[in-house]
Design a protein around this motif. Structure first.
Motif, PDB file in Angstrom:
ATOM      1  N   PRO A   1       0.825  -1.200   0.000  1.00 35.07           N
ATOM      2  CA  PRO A   1       0.000   0.000   0.000  1.00 35.07           C
ATOM      3  C   PRO A   1       0.865   1.258   0.000  1.00 35.07           C
ATOM      4  CG  PRO A   1       0.114  -0.895   2.209  1.00 35.07           C
ATOM      5  CD  PRO A   1       0.897  -1.838   1.322  1.00 35.07           C
ATOM      6  N   PHE A   2       0.376   2.305  -0.626  1.00 36.36           N
ATOM      7  CA  PHE A   2       1.080   3.574  -0.659  1.00 36.36           C
ATOM      8  C   PHE A   2       0.076   4.677  -0.931  1.00 36.36           C
ATOM      9  CE2 PHE A   2       0.722   2.269  -4.990  1.00 36.36           C
ATOM     10  CZ  PHE A   2       0.561   3.428  -5.707  1.00 36.36           C
ATOM     11  N   ASN A   3       0.488   5.900  -0.639  1.00 36.53           N
ATOM     12  CA  ASN A   3      -0.327   7.072  -0.940  1.00 36.53           C
ATOM     13  C   ASN A   3       0.303   7.854  -2.073  1.00 36.53           C
ATOM     14  OD1 ASN A   3      -1.975   6.402   1.155  1.00 36.53           O
ATOM     15  ND2 ASN A   3      -1.466   8.142   2.455  1.00 36.53           N
ATOM     16  N   VAL A   4      -0.496   8.251  -3.039  1.00 39.09           N
ATOM     17  CA  VAL A   4      -0.089   9.228  -4.040  1.00 39.09           C
ATOM     18  C   VAL A   4      -1.066  10.383  -3.929  1.00 39.09           C
ATOM     19  CG1 VAL A   4       0.171   9.762  -6.489  1.00 39.09           C
ATOM     20  CG2 VAL A   4       0.972   7.568  -5.607  1.00 39.09           C
TER      21      VAL A   4
ATOM     22  N   ARG B   1      -3.459   3.575  -2.358  1.00 32.92           N
ATOM     23  CA  ARG B   1      -3.565   2.622  -3.446  1.00 32.92           C
ATOM     24  C   ARG B   1      -2.696   1.423  -3.103  1.00 32.92           C
ATOM     25  NH1 ARG B   1      -5.520   6.050  -7.647  1.00 32.92           N
ATOM     26  NH2 ARG B   1      -5.067   8.247  -7.246  1.00 32.92           N
ATOM     27  N   THR B   2      -2.772   0.385  -3.926  1.00 32.92           N
ATOM     28  CA  THR B   2      -1.950  -0.801  -3.723  1.00 32.92           C
ATOM     29  C   THR B   2      -1.287  -1.176  -5.039  1.00 32.92           C
ATOM     30  OG1 THR B   2      -3.412  -1.630  -1.976  1.00 32.92           O
ATOM     31  CG2 THR B   2      -1.936  -3.214  -3.009  1.00 32.92           C
TER      32      THR B   2
ATOM     33  N   HIS C   1       3.632   2.600   3.002  1.00 33.33           N
ATOM     34  CA  HIS C   1       3.216   2.073   4.309  1.00 33.33           C
ATOM     35  C   HIS C   1       3.660   0.627   4.451  1.00 33.33           C
ATOM     36  CE1 HIS C   1       0.633   5.596   4.643  1.00 33.33           C
ATOM     37  NE2 HIS C   1       0.112   5.292   3.473  1.00 33.33           N
ATOM     38  N   PRO C   2       4.572   0.309   5.336  1.00 34.39           N
ATOM     39  CA  PRO C   2       5.439   1.245   6.061  1.00 34.39           C
ATOM     40  C   PRO C   2       6.539   1.745   5.144  1.00 34.39           C
ATOM     41  CG  PRO C   2       6.054  -0.987   6.597  1.00 34.39           C
ATOM     42  CD  PRO C   2       4.827  -1.084   5.712  1.00 34.39           C
TER      43      PRO C   2
ATOM     44  N   ALA D   1      -2.121   6.168 -11.349  1.00 32.89           N
ATOM     45  CA  ALA D   1      -0.857   6.056 -10.624  1.00 32.89           C
ATOM     46  C   ALA D   1      -0.322   4.630 -10.641  1.00 32.89           C
ATOM     47  CB  ALA D   1      -1.034   6.523  -9.181  1.00 32.89           C
ATOM     48  N   VAL D   2      -1.214   3.649 -10.817  1.00 32.84           N
ATOM     49  CA  VAL D   2      -0.801   2.244 -10.862  1.00 32.84           C
ATOM     50  C   VAL D   2      -1.072   1.715 -12.262  1.00 32.84           C
ATOM     51  CG1 VAL D   2      -1.151  -0.063  -9.921  1.00 32.84           C
ATOM     52  CG2 VAL D   2      -1.301   1.925  -8.411  1.00 32.84           C
TER      53      VAL D   2
END
Length: 244
Positions: free
Chosen positions: A6-9, A14-15, A33-34, A68-69
């Motif tokens: 998982p990450f934030n843009v 998003r994943t 994350h993390p 983004a993905v």
């Protein structure tokens, strides 16, 4: 990636899973994350490294609404991984061959990689949504103008005047492309910038308010709280805890 991460843009979670690619454009804020858990090739480049004639072919990838993905076709997975590794190898090969050849090889590998990614499933060719109506082009020009002027221009009429059309015409183009009104899109862009500056750049709320054209910091506070449920100060504090 070796697993789903998982990450934030721009503060949207998003994943990215094995075989997928993360595409982050200039100005986008990102957070994992993390932090530090992701594994995979990382390619950073300046836009002007690409040949100008590739701009049209890469438009689906560089468009404002590009995802983004990216999920390339499964048949391209191994090729993309190998090309990324070849690009890394050539980057490390500085001094192994003449400098102009070295730069040309790096550019060629990068362009090949991006062209495949730009034609991944799920990335619509630019303008297909309203092809033949001219509205897609008008909406694209509105996004370009918004990116340049969202700090000082906050009304639909301002952008209609810039684009040489009526507010109604611009509104139809925005509705066709997004289902949203022009003012909503303007507010979303201002809010995005506020979140970037408060949460990533660590600006204080008063400075952000002035930067975004609010004449009264209290108005900015209400604007931000109504859309996020948090005051600017609370949002900044939460972002600081998350990054700690």
């Amino acid at each position: 990636m070796c697993r789903a991460d998982p990450f934030n843009v721009d503060h949207v979670t998003r994943t990215v899973a094995p075989g997928q690619w993360l595409w982050v454009r200039p100005g986008h804020a990102q957070c994992w994350h993390p932090p530090g858990a992701a594994r995979g090739p990382f390619i950073l480049f300046e836009p002007d490294v690409l040949r100008p004639d590739l701009a049209r072919l890469l438009a689906p990838l560089t468009a404002h609404e590009a995802p983004a993905v990216l999920s390339p076709h499964p048949d391209d997975t191994a090729w993309l991984q190998q090309t990324a590794l070849q690009l890394l190898d050539e980057h490390r090969a500085l001094g192994r061959r003449p400098l102009d050849i070295h730069h040309a090889l790096r550019r060629s590998l990068l362009e090949s990689l991006l062209l495949r990614l730009a034609n991944s499933p799920g990335i619509a060719p630019t303008g297909t949504a309203t092809a033949g109506t001219g509205r897609a082009d008008r909406y694209g020009r509105f996004l370009d103008a918004l990116e340049l002027h969202f700090r000082e221009l906050h009304q639909a009429a301002d952008y209609a005047e810039l684009l040489g059309c009526s507010v109604r015409t611009l509104s139809r183009a925005a509705q066709d492309a997004t289902g949203k009104g022009v003012r909503e899109l303007i507010d979303e862009r201002r809010l995005l910038e506020a979140r970037r500056l408060l949460g990533t750049a660590r600006w204080d709320a008063r400075t952000v308010a002035v930067h975004l054209g609010f004449t009264d910091p209290a108005n900015f506070g209400r604007f931000f709280r109504d859309r996020t449920g948090l005051t600017p100060v609370a949002f900044a504090a939460r972002a600081a805890r998350t990054d700690a």
